[in-house]
Design a protein around this motif. Structure first.
Motif, short mmCIF file in Angstrom:
data_model
loop_
_atom_site.label_atom_id
_atom_site.label_comp_id
_atom_site.label_asym_id
_atom_site.label_seq_id
_atom_site.Cartn_x
_atom_site.Cartn_y
_atom_site.Cartn_z
N ARG A 273 18.91 22.89 -28.08
CA ARG A 273 17.94 22.59 -27.01
C ARG A 273 18.48 22.89 -25.63
NH1 ARG A 273 15.02 18.26 -25.38
NH2 ARG A 273 16.68 16.76 -25.79
N HIS A 274 19.78 22.82 -25.46
CA HIS A 274 20.36 22.96 -24.11
C HIS A 274 21.18 24.23 -23.96
CE1 HIS A 274 19.14 18.95 -22.78
NE2 HIS A 274 19.43 18.53 -24.01
N ARG A 275 20.74 25.29 -24.68
CA ARG A 275 21.44 26.57 -24.52
C ARG A 275 21.36 27.10 -23.10
NH1 ARG A 275 19.21 29.63 -29.98
NH2 ARG A 275 20.59 28.54 -31.49
N ALA A 276 20.27 26.80 -22.43
CA ALA A 276 20.08 27.32 -21.06
C ALA A 276 20.99 26.65 -20.05
CB ALA A 276 18.61 27.14 -20.64
N THR A 277 21.62 25.56 -20.42
CA THR A 277 22.52 24.85 -19.50
C THR A 277 23.93 24.97 -20.05
OG1 THR A 277 20.72 23.28 -19.11
CG2 THR A 277 22.91 22.68 -18.27
N PRO A 278 24.70 25.94 -19.57
CA PRO A 278 26.01 26.24 -20.16
C PRO A 278 26.95 25.04 -20.28
CG PRO A 278 25.38 27.94 -18.61
CD PRO A 278 24.37 26.85 -18.45
N GLU A 279 27.03 24.22 -19.24
CA GLU A 279 27.97 23.10 -19.29
C GLU A 279 27.58 22.07 -20.35
OE1 GLU A 279 28.62 21.32 -15.54
OE2 GLU A 279 29.38 23.16 -14.59
N HIS A 281 25.63 22.66 -22.93
CA HIS A 281 25.73 23.31 -24.23
C HIS A 281 27.17 23.30 -24.74
CE1 HIS A 281 26.17 26.81 -26.97
NE2 HIS A 281 24.95 26.43 -27.38
N LYS A 282 28.10 23.59 -23.86
CA LYS A 282 29.51 23.62 -24.25
C LYS A 282 30.00 22.23 -24.65
CE LYS A 282 34.07 24.89 -22.49
NZ LYS A 282 34.83 25.43 -21.31
N GLU A 283 29.57 21.21 -23.89
CA GLU A 283 30.00 19.83 -24.17
C GLU A 283 29.48 19.36 -25.53
OE1 GLU A 283 32.37 17.11 -23.61
OE2 GLU A 283 31.92 17.90 -21.61
N LEU A 284 28.19 19.61 -25.76
CA LEU A 284 27.59 19.18 -27.02
C LEU A 284 28.15 19.97 -28.21
CD1 LEU A 284 23.90 18.84 -25.77
CD2 LEU A 284 25.41 16.96 -26.45
N GLN A 285 28.40 21.27 -27.99
CA GLN A 285 28.97 22.09 -29.05
C GLN A 285 30.36 21.60 -29.44
OE1 GLN A 285 27.71 24.47 -30.82
NE2 GLN A 285 29.54 25.29 -31.84
N HIS A 286 31.15 21.24 -28.42
CA HIS A 286 32.50 20.74 -28.68
C HIS A 286 32.46 19.42 -29.47
CE1 HIS A 286 36.70 19.70 -28.11
NE2 HIS A 286 36.33 18.53 -27.61
N LEU A 287 31.54 18.53 -29.09
CA LEU A 287 31.45 17.25 -29.77
C LEU A 287 30.93 17.44 -31.21
CD1 LEU A 287 31.88 14.24 -29.55
CD2 LEU A 287 29.57 14.01 -28.63
N ARG A 288 30.01 18.38 -31.41
CA ARG A 288 29.54 18.65 -32.76
C ARG A 288 30.68 19.12 -33.65
NH1 ARG A 288 28.06 22.58 -36.04
NH2 ARG A 288 28.56 24.20 -34.53
N GLU A 365 13.78 13.57 -29.61
CA GLU A 365 14.29 14.31 -28.46
C GLU A 365 14.96 13.34 -27.50
OE1 GLU A 365 11.61 16.88 -26.51
OE2 GLU A 365 11.21 18.12 -28.28
N LEU A 366 16.26 13.56 -27.27
CA LEU A 366 17.06 12.68 -26.41
C LEU A 366 17.66 13.48 -25.27
CD1 LEU A 366 19.00 10.80 -29.24
CD2 LEU A 366 17.05 9.92 -27.98
N SER A 367 17.99 12.77 -24.22
CA SER A 367 18.77 13.40 -23.17
C SER A 367 20.19 13.60 -23.70
CB SER A 367 18.80 12.50 -21.94
OG SER A 367 19.51 11.30 -22.23
N PRO A 368 20.97 14.48 -23.13
CA PRO A 368 22.35 14.70 -23.61
C PRO A 368 23.17 13.42 -23.68
CG PRO A 368 21.72 16.43 -22.10
CD PRO A 368 20.61 15.42 -22.05
#
Length: 652
Positions: A273-279, A281-288, A365-368
């Motif tokens: 959902r947050h691919r358009a927001t690089p920071e 997206h990177k934070e959520l990807q790292h936590l996943r 749908e949640l906020s980051p």
């Protein structure tokens, strides 16, 4: 192989074959489809009875009559006498007898009622006294299972002799049973019969159960499936402790895996959902990736406490970075965190996953920040590295209001063996009035059906095919109440209204039914070998409301989380001085309807409006049902020894 066992097997095969022949004919050629609403339920009830015949025949196929153990008695022993609210003198009579058991041991009174007078009486006799500490105030108590589990951690004997408060042990009970553990190091349980001294030979309440504490347990023993009956049994401590540890670990592993999978799914969605927001997206990807790594680490066998601790730290770090973002866009979503689908079950005392709630959380749908906080709260619910969150190990099973069968099934699934020793080595007190007996039978049936619904033996890993059938057979028997309703209704409907569930009372019916019925009765006679089984047959029909209530209440408990109460069986006389007519109104109603139907059928034959053969068949059927249900009348009028003693003393 003994001649008796050969004869049992011959009758077992004949009973099953004639039963298949009859029931197949009933399904294929005899159904009266014009009256399908009674014809189909009746043939379903008969099919149920055929399966019951098969399960009984299978039970008796390997009937084992054991000799005495070969090994001498060895090992340290703790004798546990469980009590909650029984009269102190009754408990002390059992405790004194236990103290004088010939084999060296320690005797402990396990008082779940925490009564000061009970503690004083036990200590005055030099006995151990164990009750629950204040730490149990906010924990699930699990009734008798919790009482025993608590005592396990307060004692250290290699073996445990468990006695109910009224069961007076024979001085040689340990000499006669401990040798089995030496004969086979895989034996975890030795069960002996329960026998009652306060009921006469007629026993209108059916408490002795000689068929169960004899042929049936011996049959199950042949399949290594004789099970724990709550009292008069010796258990190996190591087996119980292994059971507790394995159960704890399995529950924790399953809960952890499901929760981490949900967290991984939630973060994967938020990452997309947050691919358009690089920071972000990177934070959520790292936590996943951290969650995925944690799940793989748990699967590979790394300590769950270490994994969840490290993951919790990673979540906190991610939360700290995200909290610097605009909080106004995230605050509303934080309410989702307070309704987590992972919690401690008030009854089971273990982690319970709300699958529906978990799915809802992963699709919301949640906020980051809310997503990360939700993951953190899920992980926090799993943490076992904090003393206040650690769950107690439960050696005896706590999935049921009766701990005995569930514990035995768990032991068998782990490869342990059991023994049924057919010798009366303790004598107790049975219920002395119908109301108490009904409550006792209801508790047994509810507990058995809880086990069936929570831990179905047919699907349980570790059990052999024979063990699956032995446990399933016991559980299957409690479904008899639904079949009984049909068996009672069908002749009433025919005699009163002339509605036939079969096409005709033809020669085919008698040629198939009579051999099946007679061979069944002969098989029972051979199995019983002089034991009176009529009382058991009476109560299998007469307790149909109890069996139905047990099945429905156990279903409501397991599926809808409706609580079941644990009722301690009274052993000191009648529940009350009034007749419990409310408890048996279904049976009394059935008796009245059967008598009315019988009279109506005879009148219809006299008037020429009823078939003579059909009326004769159903008249015999009604007579059998009335003979079975008549035990309820006898039980209503029955007064046990305690009631007679009160009358002799002039007590109101």
């Amino acid at each position: 192989m003994s001649r008796r066992l050969i004869l049992i097997r011959v009758f077992a095969v004949l009973a099953v074959l004639t039963g298949i022949n009859y029931v197949t004919w009933r399904w294929m050629d005899s159904l009266n489809w014009e009256a399908w609403w009674i014809a189909v339920p009746l043939v379903l009830a008969e099919t149920y009875s055929l399966i019951d015949t098969f399960l009984f025949a299978t039970t008796m196929w390997r009937s084992k009559e054991r000799e005495s153990p070969q090994s001498p008695p060895t090992g340290t022993v703790d004798v546990f006498i469980t009590t909650y609210n029984e009269p102190i003198e009754m408990v002390m009579a059992t405790a004194r007898a236990a103290k004088h058991i010939a084999y060296p041991h320690e005797t402990h009174v396990l008082d779940d009622g925490n009564r000061p007078e009970m503690a004083a009486a036990a200590r005055a006799e030099g006995l151990g006294y164990i009750t629950r500490s204040e730490d149990w105030t906010d924990k699930p108590r699990h009734a008798k299972a919790g009482n025993l589990n608590n005592a396990l951690f307060e004692t250290d004997g290699e073996f445990l002799l468990i006695l109910d408060a009224d069961q007076i042990p024979d001085p040689l009970i340990l000499h006669r049973t401990l040798g089995y553990f030496g004969d086979d190091e895989q034996v975890a349980l030795v069960q002996t019969p329960q026998w009652f001294i306060n009921v006469d030979e007629a026993d209108p309440l059916g408490s002795q159960a000689p068929l169960f504490y004899g042929p049936i347990q011996q049959g199950k023993d042949g399949w290594n499936a004789a099970f724990f009956c709550g009292s008069n049994a010796v258990l190996r401590r190591d087996a119980l402790m292994q059971l507790g540890i394995v159960g704890y670990v399995r529950n924790l592993q399953d809960s952890t895996d499901r929760t981490l999978r949900a967290a991984e799914k939630l973060l994967s969605r938020e990452t997309r959902r947050h691919r358009a927001t690089p920071e972000l997206h990177k934070e959520l990807q790292h936590l996943r990736e951290e969650v995925t790594g944690a799940r793989h680490a748990v699967t590979s066998g790394e300590p769950i406490a270490d994994v969840t601790y490290q993951l919790h730290a990673a979540v906190n770090e991610a939360s700290g970075r995200l909290v610097k973002q605009d909080m106004d866009t995230m605050a509303e979503d934080l309410v989702a965190i307070h309704a987590l689908p992972v919690q401690r079950d008030a009854e089971l005392g273990a982690l319970v996953i709300d699958e529906v709630g978990l799915d809802a959380l992963t699709t919301r749908e949640l906020s980051p920040l809310a997503a990360v906080k939700s993951v953190g709260a899920l992980v926090d619910a799993l943490r076992v590295d904090r003393p206040d969150e650690a769950q107690p190990i439960q050696p005896l099973a706590t999935i049921s209001v009766t701990e005995d069968m569930a514990t035995a099934m768990q032991l068998h699934s782990m490869g342990w063996r059991s023994v049924y020793h057919h010798e009366i080595l303790a004598r107790g007190l049975a219920p002395e009035d119908l109301q108490t007996m009904l409550k006792q039978r209801l508790r047994w049936a509810q507990g058995t059906m809880q086990v069936f619904l929570r831990d179905n033996p047919l699907a349980k890993r570790g059990l052999s095919a024979g063990q699956r059938l032995m446990y399933f057979g016991t559980m299957w028997s409690y479904l008899a109440g639904f079949a009984a309703i049909i068996y009672l209704s069908a002749p009433v409907i025919y005699l009163m209204f002339g509605v036939m569930p079969v096409n005709a009372w033809s020669g085919d019916f008698f040629a198939r039914f009579l051999p099946y019925f007679l061979i069944n009765q002969l098989m029972f006679l051979v199995v019983a070998r002089g034991i009176r089984t009529w009382r058991g047959q009476q109560y299998s029909l007469a307790l149909f409301p109890v069996w139905i209530r047990a099945c429905t209440s156990a279903f409501a408990n397991v599926v809808f989380k409706k609580p079941l109460s644990f009722v301690v069986t009274r052993k000191d006389g009648r529940e009350s001085g009034t007749l419990p007519l409310r408890e048996v109104w279904p049976q009394l109603t059935a008796i009245a309807l059967l008598i009315l139907a019988l009279i109506t059928g005879i009148v219809r034959v006299q008037l020429g409006t009823a078939d003579g053969v059909g009326t004769l068949v159903n008249t015999v059927w009604v007579a059998y049902s009335l003979a079975a249900l008549s035990i309820v009348i006898q039980a209503l009028r029955y007064k046990g020894p305690a009631a007679h003693a009160e009358e002799a003393e002039g007590t109101p």
